[in-house]
Design an enzyme around this catalytic site. Structure first.
Site, PDB file in Angstrom:
ATOM      1  CB  SER A 361      -0.915   0.010   1.223  1.00 16.28           C
ATOM      2  OG  SER A 361      -0.150   0.221   2.406  1.00 16.28           O
ATOM      3  CG  HIS A 409      -3.264  -2.713  -1.224  1.00 20.00           C
ATOM      4  ND1 HIS A 409      -2.113  -2.514  -1.948  1.00 20.00           N
ATOM      5  CD2 HIS A 409      -4.072  -1.648  -1.500  1.00 20.00           C
ATOM      6  CE1 HIS A 409      -2.210  -1.387  -2.631  1.00 20.00           C
ATOM      7  NE2 HIS A 409      -3.390  -0.846  -2.393  1.00 20.00           N
TER       8      HIS A 409
END
Length: 435
Positions: A361, A409
Site C-alpha cells: 500500500s 493489498h
C-alpha cells in the site's frame, strides 16, 4: 412422658406454640439439675448469630475497599498476575476501565498507563512478538493482546529503532532514492518501470528539468512525524490536534481533510500521495477537469505532491500532467515522483517480512520512508481489519466504506508488522482516542 417432664413443659410453654417449646426444652434442659440453662445458652446463640451477620454485611459493604487496597499493594510491590488470561477494559488514554467481566474486576482500580519497562508491560509486548505470523492466532486473540498492551506507555527503543533504520538504509536509502532527482536519474537515463520491467522511459531534457536537483529531505531530518492512513479506525478518534502537532505529516491518496473531518484527522500536510487512478476516474486524466483538480490540491496548502509516475506505463503521462497543471495555475506546490527502483526495493524488503501482496500500500511505502527521514514515527488510521480492537465493525475509510479490489493489498499483514514494530519500540501505532 413422666410427670416431671410434663410439669416442666407446662412451665416453659412459650408464645411460639407447643411444638417449638418441646424442642427447646428437650434440647436444653439439664437432666442432673432442676436449674434451667435455656436463657443463658439462647442469649449466647443469638449473640453469635448477630456477630456473624454483622461481619457478613461488612464484607459486602466494604469488601471493594479491601480489594482496592490489596490490589494497589500488589501492583506497587511488583507482584504479577502470572496466570491471568482474561481481557482488560481500557479508557481511551490507556488506563484500565471498570468493567463487568473478569478483567474489569481485577484491574478496575488501577490508574495507568503503566511504565514501559515494567515487568507486566515487558510480558505483554513479548506476547505479541511471540506471534511470528498472523496465521498463528485468531484475529480476536490478536485484538485481545493488542488491547491488553494499551495499559502500557510507549517509548521508542533506540537500539531496536536504529537497527531497523540501518536495514532500511542498506536496502532502500530513502534520503537518496525516494524521489527521482537529477542527481540519481541523470539526463538520458533509460529508466525501468517498477512493474512493466520490459518498458523503458528515457529521460529527455523536458522531463529532466522537472525533477528536483537532489532529494529535498535528508536522514533523520524531522524529530516527530505522523503518517496518516485513511482507515475507519480514525473516525471519532479526536486525533486531529495531535496529528497537526507533529513536525512533518504524510498523507495517502488525496484524502478529505475538510472541517467535517478536521477533529479526527487534522489538516496539516507536508506530503500527500496521489494514485493516478484517482486522477483518471475523478478528473478525466486532467484533460478537462484541471481547475477542480487544482482547487482540491489547494486544500492541502503548501503540501508537496507525490506520484508513482514510473510504476507502469499507464501512470506516466497523467502523473507528469499534474506538474504542468500546477505550473499553469502558478501553484507553489512541489511535485515529486517515486523512483521506481526505490519502490522495487521496498517491496522486496517487506516481502521478507511476510507481506505478500500484488502491491504494497501507499501507506506502507510512506511509513518506510518516514522511518529513515524521521527520528520518531507515529501512525494514525492504520488498521486493516473490518472491526476495531474492541470487536465493533468500522467503515473501511474514515470518509466512506468503499473497499479496494480484493487481493491487491495485504492490509492485515501490513498492520500485523506495524503492531510488532510498536511492541519493539520502533514506531507507535495509534488505534484509540486521542486527547
Amino acid at each position: 412422658m413422666g410427670p416431671a417432664i410434663n410439669k416442666r413443659l407446662r412451665r416453659h410453654h412459650g408464645p411460639w406454640g407447643g411444638g417449638f417449646g418441646v424442642a427447646l426444652v428437650m434440647g436444653y434442659a439439664d437432666p442432673s439439675s432442676s436449674r434451667d440453662l435455656l436463657g443463658n445458652r439462647t442469649l449466647f446463640f443469638i449473640f453469635i448469630c448477630a456477630f456473624a451477620l454483622v461481619t457478613l454485611l461488612q464484607e459486602i459493604l466494604y469488601g471493594g475497599n479491601y480489594i482496592k487496597r490489596g490490589l494497589q499493594f500488589s501492583w506497587q510491590s511488583g507482584e504479577e498476575l502470572g496466570n491471568w488470561t482474561g481481557i482488560f477494559n481500557f479508557t481511551d488514554d490507556g488506563a484500565v476501565k471498570t468493567g463487568s467481566d473478569a478483567g474489569g474486576r481485577y484491574f478496575e482500580f488501577y490508574e495507568g498507563p503503566m511504565d514501559f519497562n515494567s515487568s507486566k508491560c515487558l510480558q505483554l509486548r513479548q506476547d505479541i512478538i511471540n506471534v511470528k505470523v498472523l496465521s498463528m492466532v485468531k484475529e480476536t486473540e490478536l485484538f485481545d493482546r493488542w488491547k491488553s498492551l494499551q495499559i502500557c506507555k510507549w517509548e521508542m527503543n533506540v537500539t531496536e529503532a536504529n537497527t531497523f533504520k540501518s536495514q532500511l538504509s542498506r536496502c532502500c536509502n530513502a534520503p537518496s532514492f525516494l524521489f527521482t532527482t537529477q542527481k540519481n536519474t541523470p539526463l538520458g537515463t533509460k529508466l525501468r518501470y517498477e512493474v512493466d520491467t520490459s518498458g523503458i522511459f528515457q529521460i529527455s531534457p523536458e522531463i529532466f528539468k522537472i525533477f528536483p536537483k537532489e532529494m529535498p529531505y535528508y536522514r533523520s531530518q524531522f524529530k516527530k512525524c505522523a503518517v496518516v492512513g485513511n482507515g475507519g479506525i480514525l473516525k471519532n478518534s479526536k486525533c486531529g490536534k495531535e496529528i497537526d502537532n507533529a513536525d512533518f505529516v504524510f498523507r495517502c491518496n488525496l484524502p478529505p481533510i475538510s472541517a467535517k473531518y478536521m477533529a479526527d484527522v487534522g489538516m496539516k500536510t507536508d506530503v500527500v500521495t496521489i494514485n493516478p487512478s484517482i486522477i483518471t476516474e475523478r478528473f478525466q486524466k486532467l484533460e478537462k477537469w484541471r481547475k477542480p483538480f487544482y482547487d482540491v490540491l489547494q486544500g492541502y496548502e503548501n503540501a508537496s505532491i507525490l506520484l508513482p509516475a514510473f510504476y507502469n506505463t499507464r501512470n506516466t503521462d497523467v502523473s507528469i500532467r499534474v506538474k504542468y497543471v500546477l505550473d499553469d495555475f502558478a501553484s507553489q506546490q512541489s511535485v515529486y515522483y517515486f523512483h521506481p527502483q526505490y519502490l522495487i526495493n521496498v517491496s522486496r524488503f517487506w516481502l521478507l517480512q511476510g507481506v505478500r501482496a500484488k502491491r504494497i500500500s501507499s501507506g506502507l511505502i510512506l511509513v518506510t520512508a518516514a522511518l529513515e527521514l524521521c527520528d520518531e514515527v507515529h501512525l494514525y488510521g492504520f488498521w486493516g481489519f473490518p472491526m476495531n480492537p474492541s470487536g465493533i465493525f468500522i467503515t473501511h475509510h474514515y470518509y466512506d466504506n468503499v473497499k479496494p479490489r480484493p487481493g491487491f493489498h495485504a492490509m492485515p499483514s501490513e498492520i500485523f508488522n506495524f503492531i510488532h514494530m510498536h511492541s519493539k519500540g520502533i514506531l507507535r501505532v495509534h488505534t484509540g482516542t486521542c486527547f
